[in-house]
Design a protein around this motif. Structure first.
Motif, PDB file in Angstrom:
ATOM      1  N   HIS A  56       0.805  -1.225   0.000  1.00 46.36           N
ATOM      2  CA  HIS A  56       0.000   0.000   0.000  1.00 46.36           C
ATOM      3  C   HIS A  56       0.835   1.271   0.000  1.00 46.36           C
ATOM      4  N   ASN A  57       2.170   1.130   0.024  1.00 49.21           N
ATOM      5  CA  ASN A  57       3.048   2.291   0.105  1.00 49.21           C
ATOM      6  C   ASN A  57       3.848   2.430  -1.178  1.00 49.21           C
ATOM      7  N   SER A  58       4.201   3.660  -1.488  1.00 51.40           N
ATOM      8  CA  SER A  58       4.970   3.900  -2.695  1.00 51.40           C
ATOM      9  C   SER A  58       5.655   5.257  -2.621  1.00 51.40           C
ATOM     10  N   VAL A  75       8.884  22.156   3.370  1.00 52.09           N
ATOM     11  CA  VAL A  75       8.774  21.663   4.748  1.00 52.09           C
ATOM     12  C   VAL A  75       7.709  20.585   4.917  1.00 52.09           C
ATOM     13  N   GLY A  76       6.962  20.307   3.852  1.00 48.62           N
ATOM     14  CA  GLY A  76       5.938  19.279   3.960  1.00 48.62           C
ATOM     15  C   GLY A  76       5.296  18.991   2.625  1.00 48.62           C
ATOM     16  N   VAL A  77       4.511  17.940   2.604  1.00 49.29           N
ATOM     17  CA  VAL A  77       3.791  17.542   1.399  1.00 49.29           C
ATOM     18  C   VAL A  77       2.509  16.842   1.818  1.00 49.29           C
ATOM     19  N   SER A  78       1.462  17.007   1.011  1.00 52.14           N
ATOM     20  CA  SER A  78       0.197  16.326   1.292  1.00 52.14           C
ATOM     21  C   SER A  78      -0.468  15.948  -0.021  1.00 52.14           C
ATOM     22  N   THR A  79      -1.381  14.988   0.058  1.00 51.80           N
ATOM     23  CA  THR A  79      -2.147  14.548  -1.105  1.00 51.80           C
ATOM     24  C   THR A  79      -3.366  13.774  -0.640  1.00 51.80           C
ATOM     25  N   ALA A  80      -4.422  13.833  -1.441  1.00 57.47           N
ATOM     26  CA  ALA A  80      -5.607  13.019  -1.164  1.00 57.47           C
ATOM     27  C   ALA A  80      -5.419  11.601  -1.696  1.00 57.47           C
ATOM     28  N   ALA A  81      -4.332  11.360  -2.426  1.00 54.95           N
ATOM     29  CA  ALA A  81      -4.087  10.056  -3.048  1.00 54.95           C
ATOM     30  C   ALA A  81      -3.532   9.022  -2.068  1.00 54.95           C
ATOM     31  N   LEU A 125       2.154   6.753   2.041  1.00 56.50           N
ATOM     32  CA  LEU A 125       1.723   5.640   2.889  1.00 56.50           C
ATOM     33  C   LEU A 125       0.219   5.487   2.749  1.00 56.50           C
ATOM     34  N   GLY A 126      -0.231   4.269   2.479  1.00 52.82           N
ATOM     35  CA  GLY A 126      -1.657   4.021   2.297  1.00 52.82           C
ATOM     36  C   GLY A 126      -2.185   4.627   1.006  1.00 52.82           C
ATOM     37  N   VAL A 127      -1.538   4.290  -0.102  1.00 55.70           N
ATOM     38  CA  VAL A 127      -1.943   4.821  -1.408  1.00 55.70           C
ATOM     39  C   VAL A 127      -3.351   4.354  -1.750  1.00 55.70           C
TER      40      VAL A 127
END
Length: 168
Positions: A56-58, A75-81, A125-127
């Motif tokens: 589930h991780n990539s 300083v960070g990253v986010s995604t709904a994916a 994590l948790g794609v």
């Protein structure tokens, strides 16, 4: 009007080629826009490597260029994916490669930071399992200035184009 068999074959061939050009080629060649203009950062070659089946991780790999005149710090990253996204690095500790989260990455003016396998990357994590090859995924880079930059990554699989003819 009557068409002979040769003319019909030519007409059908042209129709098939035309449909192929309009339907197939654009989906294979289309690249999402990957440039961001926030604070002089430019992103290129952004790809999300789909998880290996059963996992589930990539990771996301890209080139991040600072076209500005002062250093830029992510300083960070986010995604709904994915359930979670982190800046990561690979380092060698006692001869073993270790993957670790990093707090921030600074790109000097005029320099490019390459996110690639075995180096810096965005760990997902948790794609989301519904993401498939060719899909476009949006990520948000968070800068120390408080600004954000949206980037688009194209989903690819390590199995795309693989020759499986040796399997029985």
């Amino acid at each position: 009007m009557s068409l002979n068999i040769a003319s019909r074959s030519t007409l059908v061939a042209h129709l098939v080629i035309t449909l192929w050009l309009f339907l197939v080629v654009p989906t294979q060649a289309a690249e999402p826009a990957q440039s961001v203009a926030v604070s002089g950062l430019k992103v290129s070659n952004a790809t999300l490597q789909l998880p290996i089946p059963g996992t589930h991780n990539s990771a996301v790999y890209l080139h991040l260029q600072n076209t500005g005149t002062k250093p830029e710090t992510v300083v960070g990253v986010s995604t709904a994916a994915a359930a979670k996204a982190q800046l990561h690095s690979h380092t060698s500790v006692d001869g073993m490669m270790r993957m670790r989260p990093v707090e921030s990455l600074t790109i000097a003016p005029g320099k490019t930071l390459v996110f690639e396998s075995g180096s810096y990357h965005i760990m997902l994590l948790g794609v989301e399992p519904s993401i498939a090859t060719g899909d476009t995924v949006e990520l948000t880079l968070e800068l120390n200035s408080g600004k954000t930059a949206q980037i688009m990554a194209r989903a690819v699989s390590r199995y795309d184009g693989a020759d499986h003819s040796h399997h029985h």
